[in-house]
Scaffold this active site. Structure first.
Site, PDB file in Angstrom:
ATOM      1  CB  SER A 236       1.141  26.222  32.134  1.00 32.40           C
ATOM      2  OG  SER A 236       1.600  25.283  31.174  1.00 32.40           O
TER       3      SER A 236
ATOM      4  CB  THR B 139       3.816  24.277  28.516  1.00 36.10           C
ATOM      5  OG1 THR B 139       2.515  23.752  28.743  1.00 36.10           O
ATOM      6  CG2 THR B 139       4.155  24.141  27.058  1.00 36.10           C
TER       7      THR B 139
ATOM      8  CD  GLU C   5       8.074  37.127  30.799  1.00 33.70           C
ATOM      9  OE1 GLU C   5       7.456  37.226  31.876  1.00 33.70           O
ATOM     10  OE2 GLU C   5       9.062  37.834  30.500  1.00 33.70           O
TER      11      GLU C   5
ATOM     12  CB  CYS D  65       0.655  35.760  34.355  1.00 29.68           C
ATOM     13  SG  CYS D  65       1.132  37.281  33.537  1.00 29.68           S
TER      14      CYS D  65
HETATM   15  P1  NAD Z   1      -0.058  26.389  28.176  1.00 29.19           P
HETATM   16  O1  NAD Z   1       1.288  26.166  28.732  1.00 29.19           O
HETATM   17  O2  NAD Z   1      -1.052  25.315  28.276  1.00 29.19           O
HETATM   18  O3  NAD Z   1       0.021  26.746  26.617  1.00 29.19           O
HETATM   19  C1  NAD Z   1       0.742  27.862  26.158  1.00 29.19           C
HETATM   20  C2  NAD Z   1       1.140  27.643  24.718  1.00 29.19           C
HETATM   21  O4  NAD Z   1       2.053  26.564  24.645  1.00 29.19           O
HETATM   22  C3  NAD Z   1      -0.002  27.307  23.776  1.00 29.19           C
HETATM   23  O5  NAD Z   1       0.197  27.993  22.570  1.00 29.19           O
HETATM   24  C4  NAD Z   1       0.162  25.807  23.578  1.00 29.19           C
HETATM   25  O6  NAD Z   1      -0.329  25.359  22.335  1.00 29.19           O
HETATM   26  C5  NAD Z   1       1.658  25.666  23.622  1.00 29.19           C
HETATM   27  N1  NAD Z   1       2.148  24.343  24.001  1.00 29.19           N
HETATM   28  C6  NAD Z   1       1.562  23.433  24.818  1.00 29.19           C
HETATM   29  N2  NAD Z   1       2.359  22.362  24.961  1.00 29.19           N
HETATM   30  C7  NAD Z   1       3.468  22.586  24.231  1.00 29.19           C
HETATM   31  C8  NAD Z   1       4.660  21.859  23.986  1.00 29.19           C
HETATM   32  N3  NAD Z   1       4.872  20.651  24.535  1.00 29.19           N
HETATM   33  N4  NAD Z   1       5.602  22.402  23.200  1.00 29.19           N
HETATM   34  C9  NAD Z   1       5.427  23.624  22.657  1.00 29.19           C
HETATM   35  N5  NAD Z   1       4.315  24.366  22.831  1.00 29.19           N
HETATM   36  C10 NAD Z   1       3.344  23.848  23.622  1.00 29.19           C
HETATM   37  O7  NAD Z   1      -0.591  27.738  28.865  1.00 29.19           O
HETATM   38  P2  NAD Z   1      -2.017  28.434  28.698  1.00 29.19           P
HETATM   39  O8  NAD Z   1      -3.014  27.634  29.479  1.00 29.19           O
HETATM   40  O9  NAD Z   1      -2.287  28.732  27.279  1.00 29.19           O
HETATM   41  O10 NAD Z   1      -1.781  29.833  29.414  1.00 29.19           O
HETATM   42  C11 NAD Z   1      -2.033  30.061  30.768  1.00 29.19           C
HETATM   43  C12 NAD Z   1      -0.738  30.129  31.532  1.00 29.19           C
HETATM   44  O11 NAD Z   1       0.059  31.176  31.003  1.00 29.19           O
HETATM   45  C13 NAD Z   1      -0.932  30.474  32.989  1.00 29.19           C
HETATM   46  O12 NAD Z   1      -0.113  29.644  33.773  1.00 29.19           O
HETATM   47  C14 NAD Z   1      -0.449  31.915  33.088  1.00 29.19           C
HETATM   48  O13 NAD Z   1       0.011  32.291  34.345  1.00 29.19           O
HETATM   49  C15 NAD Z   1       0.615  31.945  32.053  1.00 29.19           C
HETATM   50  N6  NAD Z   1       0.862  33.315  31.620  1.00 29.19           N
HETATM   51  C16 NAD Z   1       2.043  33.920  31.957  1.00 29.19           C
HETATM   52  C17 NAD Z   1       2.281  35.246  31.606  1.00 29.19           C
HETATM   53  C18 NAD Z   1       3.570  35.947  31.969  1.00 29.19           C
HETATM   54  O14 NAD Z   1       3.869  36.983  31.386  1.00 29.19           O
HETATM   55  N7  NAD Z   1       4.327  35.437  32.921  1.00 29.19           N
HETATM   56  C19 NAD Z   1       1.311  35.938  30.902  1.00 29.19           C
HETATM   57  C20 NAD Z   1       0.132  35.293  30.583  1.00 29.19           C
HETATM   58  C21 NAD Z   1      -0.087  33.975  30.934  1.00 29.19           C
END
Ligand code: NAD
Length: 475
Positions: free
Chosen positions: A209, A212, A230, A264
């Site tokens: 996201s 994050t 990403e 995404c």
């Molecule tokens: P998220 O940001 O909640 O979590 C992603 C990862 O980050 C998880 O492994 C989580 O444990 C870790 N994390 C959370 N807080 C952290 C911190 N403070 N420090 C380090 N790591 C931390 O995202 P999500 O809900 O798992 O995924 C969905 C999001 O991902 C959506 O916004 C989507 O658009 C995006 N996404 C982007 C792409 C791309 O290629 N651009 C692809 C797929 C998903």
């Protein structure tokens, strides 16, 4: 030891316990990776590709277990199978490309002073930390890890805690190739574990996201290490007056509702020329109503459950917000609870505008809000009116119009006469624009080359200049 209870998206039950790695355990893994990386780097790309091929064979042996676990993590069979097959393809693809991409350039004279010879070398990062999301759990963990390993880096991989079941068989497949296990370590856990990964690695590849991503970009900047981000998207599609309606409605529906919209690069805003708007709306509603859920039998139906419970609440809230501001829901529109799992049917809305959260914030569900436009200028303005710039789509039979408009879309990739093509075409280099990401592309050759810094040897072949050449002068 901290244990997390993990929800099963198909049943809603908390039926899996994740044993979380603490900071000490993660630091030990990093130490192991640092100790092994130099030998891995010096072994050369050919050798690394041979080891990766051994891993591919091992993955094939564990393929059934990994796919089965991933299908429980995500509540879907077909995509789980596709994801694991895709990983095997990624290994082959990079093993084919890497030896060519990593050829060292020959020694050459400098154009500034031919008596100085230049020799350049690519130096891989020692430990690349990869942090992944839950929507395509294995793809989005290994899409960065595989090229980083082939580049000669070691990898500390922390996939999402929301979908962790497949990590057990994945880890077994890694352990059965001991040389690989020395340079690829898995970390289990959530944000706390992720923070330790960020604080102990030399470069970070993060998919997740924007919230994050911001945190990680800041933490990496404090440590002066690169962050390849990403992030989210709010992909628009523009459908011009002359588009093939049958084809455009099929593609938009697939790209918006496929994988339950949990991608995404899902299409999340559709702008249709006013002359064809009514026909487009009727046709896509008719098709959306025919989409089937896999709620009765997991192996039947076109879309699976919403994987992450919190996402269901976001989708519901956005629908509520849009309806309160006048949106009309033509089909779907509800979060359905079936035996504890949560599903959402493709939801087509009209009478929407950019005052609604649904048109500005990421939805991550099978939601298809459609707006009419009158002119090309208006369409481009609406499509670009977003904080995000991941990708976009343009539908038209007119090549001139495509050339005129496609490059004006503020996005890293534009699918022409299709949607979300970046989910299967990996060899076109693209950047994420605006808040959708930062730094080198994971697609195309850059997907491998971003894991190197360059070191230049500057070899004097003549007598070095002495300070007499720097005698002061009158100006
Ligand atoms: P998220 O940001 O909640 O979590 C992603 C990862 O980050 C998880 O492994 C989580 O444990 C870790 N994390 C959370 N807080 C952290 C911190 N403070 N420090 C380090 N790591 C931390 O995202 P999500 O809900 O798992 O995924 C969905 C999001 O991902 C959506 O916004 C989507 O658009 C995006 N996404 C982007 C792409 C791309 O290629 N651009 C692809 C797929 C998903």
């Amino acid at each position: 030891m901290v244990i997390m209870q993990i929800r099963n998206p198909y049943t809603g039950e908390y039926d899996y316990e994740l044993q979380v790695d603490d900071a000490k355990a993660i630091q030990e893994k990093v130490l192991l990776l640092r100790n092994n990386q130099q030998v891995w780097m010096e072994a050369g790309v050919q050798h690394r590709c041979e080891v990766m091929q051994q891993w591919k064979e091992s993955l094939q042996q564990y393929q059934k277990e990994i796919t089965k676990a991933l299908s429980i993590d995500t509540g879907r069979n077909f995509i789980a199978d596709l994801e694991v097959k895709g990983v095997l393809g990624m290994i082959d693809g990079w093993c084919y490309k890497a030896p060519l991409l990593l050829e060292e350039p020959e020694e050459r004279p400098s154009v500034f002073d031919p008596s100085i010879k230049i020799r350049e070398k690519k130096i891989p990062f020692m430990v690349v930390g990869v942090i992944g999301p839950w929507n395509f759990p294995i793809t989005l963990s290994l899409i960065d890890a595989i090229p980083a390993l082939i580049a000669g880096c070691s990898v500390l991989l922390k996939p999402s805690e929301v979908t962790p079941r497949y990590l057990d068989p994945l880890e077994e497949s890694i352990k059965s190739v001991p040389e690989l296990a020395g340079v690829l370590q898995l970390v289990r856990g959530g944000a706390e574990a992720g923070k330790v990964v960020v604080n102990t690695s030399d470069a970070i590849c993060f998919t997740g996201s924007v919230a994050t991503g911001k945190y990680i970009a800041t933490a990496c900047a404090q440590r002066f290490i690169p962050a390849f981000l990403e992030l989210g998207g709010k992909d628009p599609a523009i459908v011009l007056q002359d588009a093939d309606l049958e084809m455009a409605t099929n593609a938009v529906l697939r790209a918006a509702a496929g994988a339950t919209g949990q991608a995404c690069q899902s299409l999340e805003r559709i702008y249709v020329h006013r002359d064809i708007y009514a026909n487009f709306l009727d046709l896509i509603v008719e098709k959306a109503k025919c989409v089937t859920l896999n709620n009765k039998e997991k192996s039947k139906g076109q879309i699976g459950p919403i994987i992450f419970e919190k996402q269901a609440a976001i989708i519901q809230q956005q629908i509520k917000n849009a309806k309160a501001k006048g949106a009309i829901v033509h089909c779907g529109g509800e979060i359905e609870n079936h035996h504890g799992g949560l599903w959402c049917r493709p939801t087509v809305l009209s009478n929407v505008d950019h005052d609604m959260d649904m048109m500005t914030e990421e939805t991550f569900g099978p939601i298809i809000p459609i707006m009419a436009f009158n002119t090309e200028e208006e369409a481009i303005k609406l499509a670009n009116d977003s904080e995000f710039g991941l990708s976009a789509s343009l539908f038209s039979r007119n090549e001139e119009a495509i050339n005129r408009l496609a490059f004006r879309l503020e996005a890293g990739a534009v699918s022409i006469n299709d949607g979300s093509l970046t989910n299967r075409i990996y060899d076109a280099e693209k950047s994420a624009f605006k808040k959708s990401g930062l730094n080198g592309s994971r697609m195309g050759d850059a997907g491998l080359l971003r894991f190197f810094r360059k070191r230049a040897l500057l070899i004097q072949t003549d007598t070095p200049a002495d300070l007499s050449g720097y005698e002061e002068v009158e100006l």
